[in-house]
Design a protein around this motif. Structure first.
Motif, PDB file in Angstrom:
ATOM      1  N   ALA A 112       0.678  -7.519  -5.325  1.00 40.82           N
ATOM      2  CA  ALA A 112       0.944  -7.069  -3.944  1.00 40.82           C
ATOM      3  C   ALA A 112       0.033  -5.914  -3.554  1.00 40.82           C
ATOM      4  N   ARG A 113      -0.212  -4.986  -4.482  1.00 40.96           N
ATOM      5  CA  ARG A 113      -0.971  -3.769  -4.173  1.00 40.96           C
ATOM      6  C   ARG A 113      -2.466  -4.038  -4.025  1.00 40.96           C
ATOM      7  N   THR A 114      -2.932  -5.203  -4.485  1.00 42.17           N
ATOM      8  CA  THR A 114      -4.362  -5.525  -4.405  1.00 42.17           C
ATOM      9  C   THR A 114      -4.888  -5.401  -2.980  1.00 42.17           C
ATOM     10  N   ARG A 172      13.149  10.129 -19.279  1.00 44.95           N
ATOM     11  CA  ARG A 172      13.407  10.362 -17.857  1.00 44.95           C
ATOM     12  C   ARG A 172      14.110   9.145 -17.290  1.00 44.95           C
ATOM     13  N   LEU A 173      14.841   9.344 -16.203  1.00 40.41           N
ATOM     14  CA  LEU A 173      15.496   8.202 -15.561  1.00 40.41           C
ATOM     15  C   LEU A 173      14.418   7.404 -14.837  1.00 40.41           C
ATOM     16  N   MET A 174      14.021   6.276 -15.385  1.00 46.64           N
ATOM     17  CA  MET A 174      12.971   5.466 -14.772  1.00 46.64           C
ATOM     18  C   MET A 174      13.486   4.883 -13.465  1.00 46.64           C
ATOM     19  N   GLY A 175      12.614   4.917 -12.445  1.00 45.71           N
ATOM     20  CA  GLY A 175      13.042   4.458 -11.129  1.00 45.71           C
ATOM     21  C   GLY A 175      13.590   5.581 -10.270  1.00 45.71           C
ATOM     22  N   PHE A 176      13.570   6.825 -10.836  1.00 45.92           N
ATOM     23  CA  PHE A 176      14.018   7.986 -10.058  1.00 45.92           C
ATOM     24  C   PHE A 176      12.869   8.972  -9.896  1.00 45.92           C
ATOM     25  N   GLY A 177      12.856   9.637  -8.767  1.00 50.61           N
ATOM     26  CA  GLY A 177      11.863  10.676  -8.526  1.00 50.61           C
ATOM     27  C   GLY A 177      10.588  10.106  -7.944  1.00 50.61           C
ATOM     28  N   HIS A 178       9.850  10.986  -7.282  1.00 51.28           N
ATOM     29  CA  HIS A 178       8.588  10.547  -6.665  1.00 51.28           C
ATOM     30  C   HIS A 178       7.787  11.784  -6.310  1.00 51.28           C
ATOM     31  N   ARG A 179       6.467  11.671  -6.467  1.00 46.08           N
ATOM     32  CA  ARG A 179       5.624  12.814  -6.140  1.00 46.08           C
ATOM     33  C   ARG A 179       5.728  13.165  -4.656  1.00 46.08           C
ATOM     34  N   VAL A 180       5.869  12.172  -3.810  1.00 47.14           N
ATOM     35  CA  VAL A 180       5.854  12.448  -2.361  1.00 47.14           C
ATOM     36  C   VAL A 180       7.250  12.394  -1.777  1.00 47.14           C
ATOM     37  N   ASP A 206       0.844  -1.203   0.000  1.00 51.38           N
ATOM     38  CA  ASP A 206       0.000   0.000   0.000  1.00 51.38           C
ATOM     39  C   ASP A 206       0.877   1.250   0.000  1.00 51.38           C
ATOM     40  N   HIS A 207       0.297   2.368  -0.423  1.00 56.91           N
ATOM     41  CA  HIS A 207       1.113   3.586  -0.466  1.00 56.91           C
ATOM     42  C   HIS A 207       0.260   4.843  -0.507  1.00 56.91           C
ATOM     43  N   GLU A 208      -0.653   4.955   0.461  1.00 54.96           N
ATOM     44  CA  GLU A 208      -1.482   6.178   0.582  1.00 54.96           C
ATOM     45  C   GLU A 208      -2.313   6.392  -0.680  1.00 54.96           C
ATOM     46  N   PRO A 244      12.071   4.791   1.358  1.00 57.04           N
ATOM     47  CA  PRO A 244      12.556   3.763   2.297  1.00 57.04           C
ATOM     48  C   PRO A 244      12.469   2.357   1.724  1.00 57.04           C
ATOM     49  N   ARG A 245      11.538   2.176   0.785  1.00 58.11           N
ATOM     50  CA  ARG A 245      11.380   0.846   0.176  1.00 58.11           C
ATOM     51  C   ARG A 245      12.560   0.534  -0.750  1.00 58.11           C
ATOM     52  N   ALA A 246      13.141   1.597  -1.342  1.00 57.64           N
ATOM     53  CA  ALA A 246      14.254   1.384  -2.287  1.00 57.64           C
ATOM     54  C   ALA A 246      15.456   0.789  -1.560  1.00 57.64           C
TER      55      ALA A 246
HETATM   56  C1  SDX Z   1       5.472   4.681  -8.180  1.00 60.08           C
HETATM   57  O1  SDX Z   1       2.538   7.866  -5.905  1.00 60.08           O
HETATM   58  C2  SDX Z   1       3.041   6.777  -5.435  1.00 60.08           C
HETATM   59  O2  SDX Z   1       3.063   6.538  -4.257  1.00 60.08           O
HETATM   60  C3  SDX Z   1       3.537   5.811  -6.485  1.00 60.08           C
HETATM   61  C4  SDX Z   1       4.298   4.604  -5.968  1.00 60.08           C
HETATM   62  C5  SDX Z   1       3.402   3.648  -5.230  1.00 60.08           C
HETATM   63  O3  SDX Z   1       3.906   2.857  -4.422  1.00 60.08           O
HETATM   64  O4  SDX Z   1       2.183   3.625  -5.509  1.00 60.08           O
HETATM   65  O5  SDX Z   1       5.347   4.996  -5.110  1.00 60.08           O
HETATM   66  C6  SDX Z   1       4.900   3.798  -7.125  1.00 60.08           C
HETATM   67  O6  SDX Z   1       4.753   5.012  -9.097  1.00 60.08           O
HETATM   68  C7  SDX Z   1       6.877   5.202  -8.020  1.00 60.08           C
HETATM   69  C8  SDX Z   1       7.272   6.213  -9.178  1.00 60.08           C
HETATM   70  C9  SDX Z   1       7.698   5.386 -10.377  1.00 60.08           C
HETATM   71  N1  SDX Z   1       7.853   6.216 -11.570  1.00 60.08           N
HETATM   72  C10 SDX Z   1       9.090   6.425 -12.115  1.00 60.08           C
HETATM   73  O7  SDX Z   1      10.140   6.003 -11.624  1.00 60.08           O
HETATM   74  C11 SDX Z   1       9.038   7.182 -13.429  1.00 60.08           C
HETATM   75  C12 SDX Z   1      10.121   8.269 -13.429  1.00 60.08           C
HETATM   76  N2  SDX Z   1       9.708   9.272 -12.472  1.00 60.08           N
HETATM   77  C13 SDX Z   1       9.021  10.448 -12.977  1.00 60.08           C
HETATM   78  O8  SDX Z   1       8.140  10.155 -14.012  1.00 60.08           O
HETATM   79  C14 SDX Z   1       8.476  11.330 -11.853  1.00 60.08           C
HETATM   80  O9  SDX Z   1       9.468  11.475 -10.935  1.00 60.08           O
HETATM   81  C15 SDX Z   1       7.205  10.933 -11.133  1.00 60.08           C
HETATM   82  C16 SDX Z   1       6.079  10.656 -12.067  1.00 60.08           C
HETATM   83  C17 SDX Z   1       7.435   9.734 -10.284  1.00 60.08           C
HETATM   84  C18 SDX Z   1       6.827  12.099 -10.215  1.00 60.08           C
HETATM   85  O10 SDX Z   1       6.439  13.152 -11.044  1.00 60.08           O
HETATM   86  P1  SDX Z   1       6.019  14.581 -10.412  1.00 60.08           P
HETATM   87  O11 SDX Z   1       5.877  14.539  -8.943  1.00 60.08           O
HETATM   88  O12 SDX Z   1       4.870  15.071 -11.219  1.00 60.08           O
HETATM   89  O13 SDX Z   1       7.303  15.434 -10.637  1.00 60.08           O
HETATM   90  P2  SDX Z   1       7.530  16.324 -11.886  1.00 60.08           P
HETATM   91  O14 SDX Z   1       7.220  15.529 -13.107  1.00 60.08           O
HETATM   92  O15 SDX Z   1       6.797  17.604 -11.654  1.00 60.08           O
HETATM   93  O16 SDX Z   1       9.101  16.557 -11.841  1.00 60.08           O
HETATM   94  C19 SDX Z   1       9.648  17.633 -11.113  1.00 60.08           C
HETATM   95  C20 SDX Z   1      10.938  17.977 -11.850  1.00 60.08           C
HETATM   96  C21 SDX Z   1      10.705  18.230 -13.356  1.00 60.08           C
HETATM   97  O17 SDX Z   1      11.747  19.088 -13.790  1.00 60.08           O
HETATM   98  P3  SDX Z   1      11.468  20.714 -13.827  1.00 60.08           P
HETATM   99  O18 SDX Z   1      10.190  20.896 -14.620  1.00 60.08           O
HETATM  100  O19 SDX Z   1      11.326  21.117 -12.375  1.00 60.08           O
HETATM  101  O20 SDX Z   1      12.670  21.304 -14.499  1.00 60.08           O
HETATM  102  O21 SDX Z   1      11.838  16.842 -11.791  1.00 60.08           O
HETATM  103  C22 SDX Z   1      12.038  16.351 -13.106  1.00 60.08           C
HETATM  104  C23 SDX Z   1      10.926  16.885 -13.997  1.00 60.08           C
HETATM  105  O22 SDX Z   1      11.356  16.988 -15.351  1.00 60.08           O
HETATM  106  N3  SDX Z   1      11.974  14.873 -13.015  1.00 60.08           N
HETATM  107  C24 SDX Z   1      12.815  14.044 -13.621  1.00 60.08           C
HETATM  108  C25 SDX Z   1      12.447  12.757 -13.197  1.00 60.08           C
HETATM  109  N4  SDX Z   1      11.388  12.841 -12.374  1.00 60.08           N
HETATM  110  C26 SDX Z   1      11.100  14.149 -12.268  1.00 60.08           C
HETATM  111  N5  SDX Z   1      13.847  14.259 -14.483  1.00 60.08           N
HETATM  112  C27 SDX Z   1      14.501  13.162 -14.919  1.00 60.08           C
HETATM  113  N6  SDX Z   1      14.205  11.880 -14.555  1.00 60.08           N
HETATM  114  C28 SDX Z   1      13.182  11.648 -13.697  1.00 60.08           C
HETATM  115  N7  SDX Z   1      12.883  10.388 -13.335  1.00 60.08           N
END
Ligand code: SDX
Length: 431
Positions: free
Chosen positions: A390-392, A302-310, A231-233, A316-318
């Motif tokens: 798992a998320r079900t 984008r670098l997949m596996g990087f970044g997160h909305r929260v 789960d994840h909020e 911590p899971r990583a």
């Molecule tokens: C999951 O929400 C959850 O809880 C999800 C999850 C769960 O358990 O349910 O945790 C599971 O979905 C994890 C996230 C997996 N997704 C990825 O790894 C895909 C790559 N990540 C990005 O797509 C992005 O980071 C998101 C979608 C995860 C978050 O997007 P946000 O919060 O809308 O952030 P943003 O797109 O507004 O980015 C902010 C800035 C931007 O640059 P600027 O406009 O400020 O110049 O950061 C940059 C983005 O371009 N950015 C990245 C990046 N992620 C954000 N740049 C390069 N590589 C990235 N991965």
């Protein structure tokens, strides 16, 4: 919601409007704007819901700045270290860790409901062999509502309970059968003498030609991966399940909607995309080229596996997933997985690059999960299926909480309209 409501004042059009403020037990307070439109004749505006609490919940708490994740108050690190997935399911569904008798009753119920209605196994052969397993999951889980009519009445608590346990029990069987069909191997039935995760691995990897041997290290790793993803909020797929549920749709249809949303590469599809990306990079010397592309606004990469909305700190899971990757690779004697070398180097480069540091972009759960799942023997197309499996339980816990909330109403957001105003129909001769 705390009783000591404070208030917030907003000025609009020269007039002040007051709205109540509520505190949770922990985390940000909320401004209750449910009367905002009635009072001000304006909407609030928050695309992507970056600052919007859609509900009150007691299930999962995340502190993105501190890198904290709690399931019903218990830290994910402790649950992953000391617990198992079955008790995590009980915790998420019922609010606390089970005692011995509660666990026995729950685990027995899940074990003895893991078989599918035999007619459902016919679904799989209706798909192309090369169909993405997530397409199969969306279809077969949605079709559960065509087989289990006795647990689709959302207003009957007993039926909600039966549907919840049926999905926790049968999702592994459906996921394993989706994989077997994709792999061109005979479907394998669940075994009641195995734990939840060991049973799932045997349904995926057992073949009629030889006895399948359970590897306790690998089934423990699988179980831990399920715990991390449970789960994840109010993430995108959970919000999808809640929104679907708010219309009164049956629980199977709601979970199928969640699976569909999770499939996206920005969400649950990131684990598959992250491994594919590591493969495209191939060797550490090509990392700078990809980091440059990730920073280029004109490049959608984008670098997949990087970044997160929260999480604006390490997910911590990583960290737990990285440790699990090492355990699995070690157990399988995989010394130098080239993708792991690329992942480690990429992580170091990104964590020291101003662009990523400035934007607080850290590895998330999907960064290391792909390496682990591939080592366990899964093809990349199965990675998001495992996430959905798992998320079900989290989706179901959130759906039940919403259904049982006396204040819940159908979700129906509004919009900022910037399209054409009224205009008269034009006959073809005038166009
Ligand atoms: C999951 O929400 C959850 O809880 C999800 C999850 C769960 O358990 O349910 O945790 C599971 O979905 C994890 C996230 C997996 N997704 C990825 O790894 C895909 C790559 N990540 C990005 O797509 C992005 O980071 C998101 C979608 C995860 C978050 O997007 P946000 O919060 O809308 O952030 P943003 O797109 O507004 O980015 C902010 C800035 C931007 O640059 P600027 O406009 O400020 O110049 O950061 C940059 C983005 O371009 N950015 C990245 C990046 N992620 C954000 N740049 C390069 N590589 C990235 N991965």
């Amino acid at each position: 919601m705390s009783e000591n409501a404070k208030s917030a004042v907003l000025s609009l059009g020269g007039k002040d409007y007051t709205f109540p403020v509520y505190d949770g037990t922990v985390g940000p307070s909320v401004v209750d704007i449910s009367t905002f439109y009635r009072d001000t004749n304006a909407f609030t505006y928050d695309p992507g819901f970056t600052a919007t609490a859609s509900c009150e919940s007691k299930i999962t708490y995340i502190d993105g700045d501190e890198g904290v994740l709690l399931y019903r108050g218990y830290p994910i690190e402790q649950l992953a270290e000391h617990g198992d997935f079955i008790e995590t399911c009980y915790l998420l569904l019922y609010g606390d860790l089970p005692n011995v008798s509660q666990r026995k009753e729950f685990e027995t119920a899940i074990t003895y409901h893991s078989m599918l209605h035999e007619q459902m196994t016919k679904f799989f052969s209706g798909f192309r062999r090369d169909a993405h397993p997530m397409a199969v999951m969306v279809g077969v889980v949605g079709a559960m509502s065509a087989f289990y009519h006795d647990s689709t009445d959302i207003n009957d608590p007993q039926q909600r309970e039966i549907a919840s346990r049926r999905m926790v029990a049968k999702l592994p069987t459906i996921a394993a059968m989706a994989y077997k069909y994709y792999a061109g191997q005979p479907l394998v039935y669940p075994r009641n003498d195995l734990s939840y995760s060991a049973n799932f691995l045997q349904m995926c990897f057992a073949v009629p030609c030889e006895e399948y041997k359970i590897n306790p290290v690998l089934s423990r790793a699988m179980d831990r991966i399920f715990i991390l993803h449970a789960d994840h909020e109010q993430n995108a797929s959970t919000s999808t399940v809640r929104l679907a549920g708010s219309s009164g749709a049956n629980p199977f249809a709601c979970i199928a909607a969640g699976i569909a949303c999770l499939w996206g590469p920005a969400h649950g599809g990131a684990n598959e995309a992250a491994l594919t990306m590591l493969g495209e990079i191939g060797t550490p010397d090509r990392i700078p080229e990809f980091v440059k592309r990730a920073k280029d606004k004109n490049d959608p990469f984008r670098l997949m596996g990087f970044g997160h909305r929260v999480y604006k700190n390490y997910d911590p899971r990583a960290k737990i997933m990285q440790k699990t990757a090492h355990e699995v690779l070690g157990e399988l004697g995989i010394q130098d997985d080239p993708l792991l070398d690329v992942a480690r180097e990429l992580e170091q480069v990104a964590l020291n690059d101003e662009y990523f540091v400035e934007r607080k972009l850290y590895p998330n759960i999907d960064f290391y999960s792909g390496i682990t799942l591939r080592a366990l023997g899964f093809p990349t197309t199965m990675f998001t299926v495992l996430f959905a499996l798992a998320r079900t339980v989290g989706w179901i816990a959130q759906w039940k909480e919403m259904i049982e909330d006396p204040h819940q109403r159908i979700g129906r957001p509004r919009q900022l309209y910037t399209g054409p105003t009224h205009r008269e129909y034009k006959p073809m001769s005038n166009r």
